[in-house]
Design a protein around this motif. Structure first.
Motif, mmCIF file in Angstrom:
data_model
loop_
_atom_site.group_PDB
_atom_site.id
_atom_site.type_symbol
_atom_site.label_atom_id
_atom_site.label_comp_id
_atom_site.label_asym_id
_atom_site.label_seq_id
_atom_site.Cartn_x
_atom_site.Cartn_y
_atom_site.Cartn_z
ATOM 1 N N GLY A 15 0.799 -1.221 0.000
ATOM 2 C CA GLY A 15 0.000 0.000 0.000
ATOM 3 C C GLY A 15 0.832 1.272 0.000
ATOM 4 O O GLY A 15 0.337 2.333 0.299
ATOM 5 N N LYS A 16 2.113 1.164 -0.338
ATOM 6 C CA LYS A 16 3.005 2.322 -0.402
ATOM 7 C C LYS A 16 3.557 2.425 -1.815
ATOM 8 O O LYS A 16 3.687 1.423 -2.506
ATOM 9 C CB LYS A 16 4.146 2.189 0.600
ATOM 10 C CG LYS A 16 3.662 2.152 2.026
ATOM 11 C CD LYS A 16 4.809 2.103 2.999
ATOM 12 C CE LYS A 16 4.231 1.991 4.402
ATOM 13 N NZ LYS A 16 5.089 2.492 5.407
ATOM 14 N N LYS A 17 3.869 3.637 -2.224
ATOM 15 C CA LYS A 17 4.370 3.864 -3.575
ATOM 16 C C LYS A 17 5.709 4.590 -3.562
ATOM 17 O O LYS A 17 5.997 5.357 -2.652
ATOM 18 C CB LYS A 17 3.386 4.733 -4.364
ATOM 19 C CG LYS A 17 2.068 4.083 -4.608
ATOM 20 C CD LYS A 17 1.172 5.024 -5.395
ATOM 21 C CE LYS A 17 -0.197 4.406 -5.597
ATOM 22 N NZ LYS A 17 -1.084 5.329 -6.325
ATOM 23 N N TYR A 18 6.487 4.331 -4.582
ATOM 24 C CA TYR A 18 7.670 5.112 -4.907
ATOM 25 C C TYR A 18 7.287 5.897 -6.148
ATOM 26 O O TYR A 18 6.887 5.310 -7.151
ATOM 27 C CB TYR A 18 8.869 4.208 -5.217
ATOM 28 C CG TYR A 18 9.881 4.144 -4.121
ATOM 29 C CD1 TYR A 18 10.986 4.969 -4.140
ATOM 30 C CD2 TYR A 18 9.741 3.269 -3.066
ATOM 31 C CE1 TYR A 18 11.930 4.919 -3.129
ATOM 32 C CE2 TYR A 18 10.670 3.212 -2.049
ATOM 33 C CZ TYR A 18 11.762 4.031 -2.093
ATOM 34 O OH TYR A 18 12.683 3.987 -1.096
ATOM 35 N N TYR A 19 7.381 7.201 -6.080
ATOM 36 C CA TYR A 19 6.961 8.032 -7.204
ATOM 37 C C TYR A 19 8.083 8.225 -8.218
ATOM 38 O O TYR A 19 9.263 8.052 -7.904
ATOM 39 C CB TYR A 19 6.441 9.379 -6.687
ATOM 40 C CG TYR A 19 5.151 9.198 -5.926
ATOM 41 C CD1 TYR A 19 3.955 9.046 -6.611
ATOM 42 C CD2 TYR A 19 5.140 9.125 -4.544
ATOM 43 C CE1 TYR A 19 2.764 8.838 -5.927
ATOM 44 C CE2 TYR A 19 3.960 8.920 -3.853
ATOM 45 C CZ TYR A 19 2.778 8.776 -4.544
ATOM 46 O OH TYR A 19 1.605 8.562 -3.864
ATOM 47 N N SER A 20 7.713 8.583 -9.425
ATOM 48 C CA SER A 20 8.651 8.780 -10.531
ATOM 49 C C SER A 20 9.796 9.695 -10.154
ATOM 50 O O SER A 20 9.612 10.663 -9.415
ATOM 51 C CB SER A 20 7.923 9.392 -11.726
ATOM 52 O OG SER A 20 6.887 8.562 -12.135
ATOM 53 N N TYR A 21 10.951 9.389 -10.675
ATOM 54 C CA TYR A 21 12.163 10.195 -10.541
ATOM 55 C C TYR A 21 12.685 10.314 -9.114
ATOM 56 O O TYR A 21 13.472 11.185 -8.813
ATOM 57 C CB TYR A 21 11.970 11.593 -11.156
ATOM 58 C CG TYR A 21 11.505 11.507 -12.585
ATOM 59 C CD1 TYR A 21 12.364 11.073 -13.585
ATOM 60 C CD2 TYR A 21 10.198 11.815 -12.921
ATOM 61 C CE1 TYR A 21 11.930 10.956 -14.890
ATOM 62 C CE2 TYR A 21 9.756 11.708 -14.228
ATOM 63 C CZ TYR A 21 10.631 11.283 -15.206
ATOM 64 O OH TYR A 21 10.191 11.166 -16.494
ATOM 65 N N ARG A 22 12.250 9.433 -8.238
ATOM 66 C CA ARG A 22 12.779 9.395 -6.879
ATOM 67 C C ARG A 22 13.912 8.383 -6.854
ATOM 68 O O ARG A 22 13.825 7.328 -7.478
ATOM 69 C CB ARG A 22 11.668 8.967 -5.917
ATOM 70 C CG ARG A 22 12.110 8.911 -4.488
ATOM 71 C CD ARG A 22 10.964 8.562 -3.575
ATOM 72 N NE ARG A 22 11.478 8.340 -2.229
ATOM 73 C CZ ARG A 22 10.765 7.834 -1.260
ATOM 74 N NH1 ARG A 22 9.509 7.508 -1.450
ATOM 75 N NH2 ARG A 22 11.301 7.651 -0.079
ATOM 76 N N LYS A 23 14.980 8.707 -6.135
ATOM 77 C CA LYS A 23 16.077 7.750 -5.998
ATOM 78 C C LYS A 23 15.600 6.539 -5.220
ATOM 79 O O LYS A 23 14.881 6.670 -4.229
ATOM 80 C CB LYS A 23 17.244 8.370 -5.237
ATOM 81 C CG LYS A 23 18.242 9.035 -6.090
ATOM 82 C CD LYS A 23 19.459 9.401 -5.256
ATOM 83 C CE LYS A 23 20.482 10.053 -6.121
ATOM 84 N NZ LYS A 23 21.667 10.423 -5.360
ATOM 85 N N VAL A 24 16.037 5.378 -5.647
ATOM 86 C CA VAL A 24 15.707 4.159 -4.941
ATOM 87 C C VAL A 24 16.981 3.337 -4.795
ATOM 88 O O VAL A 24 17.758 3.211 -5.734
ATOM 89 C CB VAL A 24 14.583 3.363 -5.670
ATOM 90 C CG1 VAL A 24 14.989 2.977 -7.067
ATOM 91 C CG2 VAL A 24 14.168 2.154 -4.890
ATOM 92 N N SER A 25 17.221 2.837 -3.602
ATOM 93 C CA SER A 25 18.394 1.993 -3.342
ATOM 94 C C SER A 25 17.928 0.557 -3.210
ATOM 95 O O SER A 25 17.064 0.254 -2.389
ATOM 96 C CB SER A 25 19.082 2.425 -2.048
ATOM 97 O OG SER A 25 19.573 3.731 -2.169
ATOM 98 N N VAL A 26 18.491 -0.301 -4.046
ATOM 99 C CA VAL A 26 18.105 -1.711 -4.039
ATOM 100 C C VAL A 26 19.345 -2.584 -3.930
ATOM 101 O O VAL A 26 20.453 -2.152 -4.236
ATOM 102 C CB VAL A 26 17.314 -2.080 -5.315
ATOM 103 C CG1 VAL A 26 16.004 -1.330 -5.392
ATOM 104 C CG2 VAL A 26 18.129 -1.851 -6.573
ATOM 105 N N LYS A 40 14.963 -6.159 -3.900
ATOM 106 C CA LYS A 40 14.717 -5.856 -2.495
ATOM 107 C C LYS A 40 15.286 -4.472 -2.208
ATOM 108 O O LYS A 40 16.409 -4.155 -2.617
ATOM 109 C CB LYS A 40 15.389 -6.878 -1.591
ATOM 110 C CG LYS A 40 15.066 -6.655 -0.127
ATOM 111 C CD LYS A 40 15.594 -7.774 0.733
ATOM 112 C CE LYS A 40 15.180 -7.534 2.169
ATOM 113 N NZ LYS A 40 15.651 -8.575 3.043
ATOM 114 N N LEU A 41 14.502 -3.628 -1.539
ATOM 115 C CA LEU A 41 14.986 -2.301 -1.198
ATOM 116 C C LEU A 41 16.119 -2.406 -0.195
ATOM 117 O O LEU A 41 16.098 -3.242 0.710
ATOM 118 C CB LEU A 41 13.868 -1.442 -0.619
ATOM 119 C CG LEU A 41 12.733 -1.092 -1.575
ATOM 120 C CD1 LEU A 41 11.775 -0.121 -0.899
ATOM 121 C CD2 LEU A 41 13.232 -0.508 -2.865
ATOM 122 N N ALA A 42 17.101 -1.555 -0.351
ATOM 123 C CA ALA A 42 18.276 -1.572 0.519
ATOM 124 C C ALA A 42 18.161 -0.554 1.647
ATOM 125 O O ALA A 42 19.112 -0.329 2.362
ATOM 126 C CB ALA A 42 19.530 -1.301 -0.298
#
Length: 60
Positions: A15-26, A40-42
């Motif tokens: 039920g949570k989102k990561y929005y466009s152009y946001r940095k994501v660490s995996v 898997k998120l880091a």
């Protein structure tokens, strides 16, 4: 990357989102969950066991 939903290790939405152009660490390797590839998120505390579909952030 486009807006992506976060999932648990069973492939169910958190039920949570990561929005466009946001940095994501995996973590570097993908994980197969129900026939789909996920990263898997880091990040720690808030998303301790969260996954994001690999197709949302890379071409496999």
């Amino acid at each position: 990357m486009h807006t992506a939903i976060l999932y648990n290790d069973k492939g169910k939405s958190l039920g949570k989102k990561y929005y466009s152009y946001r940095k994501v660490s995996v973590l570097p390797n993908t994980v197969d969950i129900n026939g789909s590839e996920y990263y898997k998120l880091a990040l720690g505390d808030d998303y301790n066991e969260a996954y994001i579909k690999a197709s949302n952030i890379s071409v496999l």
